[in-house]
Design an enzyme around this catalytic site. Sequence first.
Site, PDB file in Angstrom:
ATOM      1  N   ARG A 263       0.856  -1.194   0.000  1.00  0.00           N
ATOM      2  CA  ARG A 263       0.000   0.000   0.000  1.00  0.00           C
ATOM      3  C   ARG A 263       0.889   1.240   0.000  1.00  0.00           C
ATOM      4  O   ARG A 263       1.052   1.922   1.025  1.00  0.00           O
ATOM      5  CB  ARG A 263      -0.910  -0.015   1.219  1.00  0.00           C
ATOM      6  CG  ARG A 263      -1.787  -1.239   1.336  1.00  0.00           C
ATOM      7  CD  ARG A 263      -2.975  -1.171   0.415  1.00  0.00           C
ATOM      8  NE  ARG A 263      -3.949  -0.223   0.902  1.00  0.00           N
ATOM      9  CZ  ARG A 263      -5.179  -0.088   0.411  1.00  0.00           C
ATOM     10  NH1 ARG A 263      -5.560  -0.835  -0.601  1.00  0.00           N
ATOM     11  NH2 ARG A 263      -6.015   0.801   0.906  1.00  0.00           N
TER      12      ARG A 263
ATOM     13  N   GLN B  16      -0.340   2.584  -6.516  1.00  0.00           N
ATOM     14  CA  GLN B  16      -1.774   2.883  -6.650  1.00  0.00           C
ATOM     15  C   GLN B  16      -2.350   2.574  -8.030  1.00  0.00           C
ATOM     16  O   GLN B  16      -3.462   2.043  -8.129  1.00  0.00           O
ATOM     17  CB  GLN B  16      -2.039   4.338  -6.262  1.00  0.00           C
ATOM     18  CG  GLN B  16      -1.979   4.574  -4.765  1.00  0.00           C
ATOM     19  CD  GLN B  16      -2.277   6.003  -4.372  1.00  0.00           C
ATOM     20  OE1 GLN B  16      -2.401   6.885  -5.216  1.00  0.00           O
ATOM     21  NE2 GLN B  16      -2.393   6.255  -3.082  1.00  0.00           N
TER      22      GLN B  16
ATOM     23  N   ASP C 201      -3.388  -1.121  -8.181  1.00  0.00           N
ATOM     24  CA  ASP C 201      -4.131  -1.632  -7.032  1.00  0.00           C
ATOM     25  C   ASP C 201      -5.442  -2.295  -7.451  1.00  0.00           C
ATOM     26  O   ASP C 201      -6.515  -1.688  -7.421  1.00  0.00           O
ATOM     27  CB  ASP C 201      -4.390  -0.486  -6.052  1.00  0.00           C
ATOM     28  CG  ASP C 201      -4.948  -0.962  -4.722  1.00  0.00           C
ATOM     29  OD1 ASP C 201      -5.230  -2.165  -4.592  1.00  0.00           O
ATOM     30  OD2 ASP C 201      -5.095  -0.126  -3.815  1.00  0.00           O
TER      31      ASP C 201
ATOM     32  N   SER D  40      -8.373  -2.539  -4.741  1.00  0.00           N
ATOM     33  CA  SER D  40      -9.218  -1.349  -4.615  1.00  0.00           C
ATOM     34  C   SER D  40     -10.191  -1.225  -5.780  1.00  0.00           C
ATOM     35  O   SER D  40     -11.375  -0.923  -5.591  1.00  0.00           O
ATOM     36  CB  SER D  40      -8.347  -0.086  -4.521  1.00  0.00           C
ATOM     37  OG  SER D  40      -7.648  -0.052  -3.302  1.00  0.00           O
TER      38      SER D  40
ATOM     39  N   TYR E  44      -5.065  -0.514   6.672  1.00  0.00           N
ATOM     40  CA  TYR E  44      -6.050  -1.566   6.904  1.00  0.00           C
ATOM     41  C   TYR E  44      -6.418  -1.639   8.381  1.00  0.00           C
ATOM     42  O   TYR E  44      -5.623  -1.289   9.258  1.00  0.00           O
ATOM     43  CB  TYR E  44      -5.491  -2.933   6.475  1.00  0.00           C
ATOM     44  CG  TYR E  44      -5.322  -3.108   4.991  1.00  0.00           C
ATOM     45  CD1 TYR E  44      -6.420  -3.237   4.159  1.00  0.00           C
ATOM     46  CD2 TYR E  44      -4.053  -3.178   4.438  1.00  0.00           C
ATOM     47  CE1 TYR E  44      -6.263  -3.416   2.786  1.00  0.00           C
ATOM     48  CE2 TYR E  44      -3.880  -3.368   3.065  1.00  0.00           C
ATOM     49  CZ  TYR E  44      -4.994  -3.488   2.244  1.00  0.00           C
ATOM     50  OH  TYR E  44      -4.822  -3.665   0.893  1.00  0.00           O
TER      51      TYR E  44
END
Length: 368
Positions: free
Chosen positions: A122, A127, A130, A133, A228
Amino acid sequence: MKIGVPKETAANERRVAVTPEVTGKLVKAGLGVQVERDAGKAASFPDDAYGTAGATVVATAADLFAQSDVVLKVQPPSPPEVRLCREAAVLVALFQPSAEREAVAQLGARKVTAFSLSLLPRITRAQPMDVLSSQATVAGYKAVLVAAMSTGRFFPMLVTAAGTLAPARVLVLGAGVAGLQAIATARRLGAVVSAFDVRPAVKGQVESLGAKFLAMQISEQAEAAGGYAKQLSEETHRRELAFIAQSVKDADIVITTAAIPGQRAPILITAEAVDGMKPGSVIVDLAVETGGNCELAQPGRDVLRNGVAILGPLNVASTLPYHASQMYARNISSFLLHVVKDGALGLDFDDEIIRDTCVTHAGEVRKT
C-alpha cells in the site's frame, strides 16, 4: 516479448485480464499480445476488437500458453493451466498464496515466475496497480443493487397520493474502498446511510459522502500498516459486537465489507444480533469468501432467519464484467510495464513492488 491473455476457466468468472483498450497500449509499448478466442466475450469485448487493437487471436489455451512469455489472468491458475505454462515463463494473477498452496507449489516446480497482485504494498507508487481497490469499488456498488433488489421497500423517501413513504435505513460496516462505494451508491438511491468502522481516521471520508459515522470509543490502535483495520483484542471485539448489535436493530439493510488482509474476516454480526433485527431486513455480506462478517452467512447462498435475509454473494466484481475488466486491465498493465523494461523482464528485488508480489521465481517458492 509475447503477452498471453487466456479465457478465464473458473466458474462464473466473466472478467478478462486485458481489454482491447489496454491491448493497444501494450502493443504501442512494443509488446506482442495474444488473446485466446472468446477470452473477452463474457465481458462484451469481441475478438475483432482485440484484432483491431493489434492482438493476435489464438484458437486454444494450449497454443496460447505455449507461445506466451508472460500470461496475464484474473483468477489463480488451475492445475491444467499450470501444466500448460512454459518453464521459466511469467504469470500475473490475483490470488492469496496461502489459499492456493497446491498451485503455488506447482508453479515453483515449473520454475514459473508468478506474481500475485493481492500482495501489492500500500504505497503511492503502486496505486495505479491496485486491483484490490478497483475490484472492491465494483463490489461495493453492486452490493447496494443486490440489496435493493432483495428488500421489500423503496430506498428514497417518496411522497405519494397514498401517503409518505419513509426512506430505507442502510448501515455499512467497514469503510474501506468497498464500504465507501456502498455508502455513495446507497446515498445516490436516496437512503439514509450510517457507517461503522473501528478506524476513527475514516470518519471524515464517511461524512463527506453524506453518511453518519457511528463512533465507538476504542482505546487500542485499530489501524495497521497500509491503512487496513487490524484484529482487535478480545475485550474490544466483545464491546464492538454489542455496539453493532444495537446498531443493526434499526437498519433495513446492512452491508458488511470488513476484512483483515491474510486473515479470516472478523465476525461483526452474531446470530443473536440477527435475531434482534426487524423482519424484512437484508444483510449483504461481502466478506463471505473469507469467512464472512455475519455469523450466519454462507458462501453463495441466501439464508433466511426469522424474516431477515442474509445474502452471501461470491465473486461480486465478476457480475459487472465490462467495467471490472476495464479497471483490472489498467491495473495489471501498469504492473506489467513496471516489471518489463525494454522488452525484457527486470526483476529488481530491492523494489518492494516486485519483492512483495513475487510468489515463485527460479524454482523457489517465495510466498506461502
